[in-house]
Design a protein around this motif. Structure first.
Motif, PDB file in Angstrom:
ATOM      1  N   CYS A  89       7.667  29.754  19.838  1.00 18.51           N
ATOM      2  CA  CYS A  89       7.229  29.146  18.576  1.00 18.51           C
ATOM      3  C   CYS A  89       5.812  28.585  18.710  1.00 18.51           C
ATOM      4  N   GLN A  90       5.530  27.914  19.800  1.00 18.37           N
ATOM      5  CA  GLN A  90       4.198  27.344  20.018  1.00 18.37           C
ATOM      6  C   GLN A  90       3.143  28.444  20.143  1.00 18.37           C
ATOM      7  N   ILE A  91       3.476  29.506  20.848  1.00 14.55           N
ATOM      8  CA  ILE A  91       2.538  30.630  20.989  1.00 14.55           C
ATOM      9  C   ILE A  91       2.255  31.240  19.621  1.00 14.55           C
ATOM     10  N   LEU A  92       3.291  31.428  18.834  1.00 11.75           N
ATOM     11  CA  LEU A  92       3.123  32.038  17.514  1.00 11.75           C
ATOM     12  C   LEU A  92       2.309  31.146  16.585  1.00 11.75           C
ATOM     13  N   GLN A  93       2.570  29.843  16.635  1.00 16.01           N
ATOM     14  CA  GLN A  93       1.804  28.912  15.798  1.00 16.01           C
ATOM     15  C   GLN A  93       0.321  28.962  16.134  1.00 16.01           C
ATOM     16  N   GLN A  94       0.013  29.105  17.385  1.00 20.10           N
ATOM     17  CA  GLN A  94      -1.386  29.143  17.821  1.00 20.10           C
ATOM     18  C   GLN A  94      -2.039  30.498  17.568  1.00 20.10           C
ATOM     19  N   SER A  95      -1.224  31.526  17.367  1.00 18.49           N
ATOM     20  CA  SER A  95      -1.766  32.879  17.230  1.00 18.49           C
ATOM     21  C   SER A  95      -2.220  33.210  15.813  1.00 18.49           C
ATOM     22  N   SER A  96      -1.822  32.411  14.853  1.00 24.57           N
ATOM     23  CA  SER A  96      -2.128  32.743  13.460  1.00 24.57           C
ATOM     24  C   SER A  96      -2.209  31.475  12.626  1.00 24.57           C
ATOM     25  N   ASN A  97      -3.261  31.370  11.820  1.00 25.04           N
ATOM     26  CA  ASN A  97      -3.366  30.218  10.924  1.00 25.04           C
ATOM     27  C   ASN A  97      -2.192  30.155   9.959  1.00 25.04           C
ATOM     28  N   ALA A  98      -1.751  31.303   9.459  1.00 23.61           N
ATOM     29  CA  ALA A  98      -0.640  31.334   8.503  1.00 23.61           C
ATOM     30  C   ALA A  98       0.650  30.845   9.151  1.00 23.61           C
TER      31      ALA A  98
END
Length: 152
Positions: A89-98
């Motif tokens: 979840c943290q990786i995904l949050q950091q990977s995209s502004n959306a």
């Protein structure tokens, strides 16, 4: 068999007596689960209703519905938000502004649990989330990111 995770909307419809969803859950009961995030969202909803002064004349009904929800939790598999899901979840949050937006945080947690479990999310909220990332697009973005970064 595939694992199917009901989103909070589907659980709410199930609890409200939606015959189509009840039939599908019954048909695939061994392969259906919910997440602890959905439990949180449902409890937050009940807490809000039970503490709302305008609902004071409906307490018997509200507590009965809360009790039915708790009984449902006793018979369905509830998937936890474990460390692997939090890391993803943290990786995904950091990977995209959306994907980093606060208002889709719980959806992203559910998606992270589903990805870690190699499960499919059952949702009807194609416009849920942000204009930049409706839920089905968010799911595809997540799948794309993971396909490009297998070490995640």
């Amino acid at each position: 068999m595939s694992l199917w995770i009901l989103d909070t909307d589907h659980v709410s419809l199930f609890l409200a007596g939606n015959k189509s969803i009840i039939a599908q859950v019954a048909k695939h009961s061994n392969d259906v689960a919910i997440t602890v995030i959905t439990v949180q969202e449902l409890f937050n909803g009940w807490t809000g209703r039970l503490n709302n002064p305008t609902q004071a004349n409906k307490l018997t009904h509200l507590y009965t519905k809360l009790w039915e929800t708790i009984e449902f939790f006793k018979v369905i598999t509830i998937l936890n938000f474990e460390q692997d899901a939090e890391n993803l979840c943290q990786i995904l949050q950091q990977s995209s502004n959306a994907l980093g937006k606060k208002r889709i945080e719980k959806d992203l947690r559910i998606a992270s649990i589903a990805l870690v479990q190699n499960a499919t999310i059952v949702t009807r909220n194609c416009s849920h989330g942000t204009p930049e990332a409706p839920s089905f697009i968010k799911y595809m973005v997540i799948r794309f990111i993971l396909s490009r970064n297998p070490q995640l």
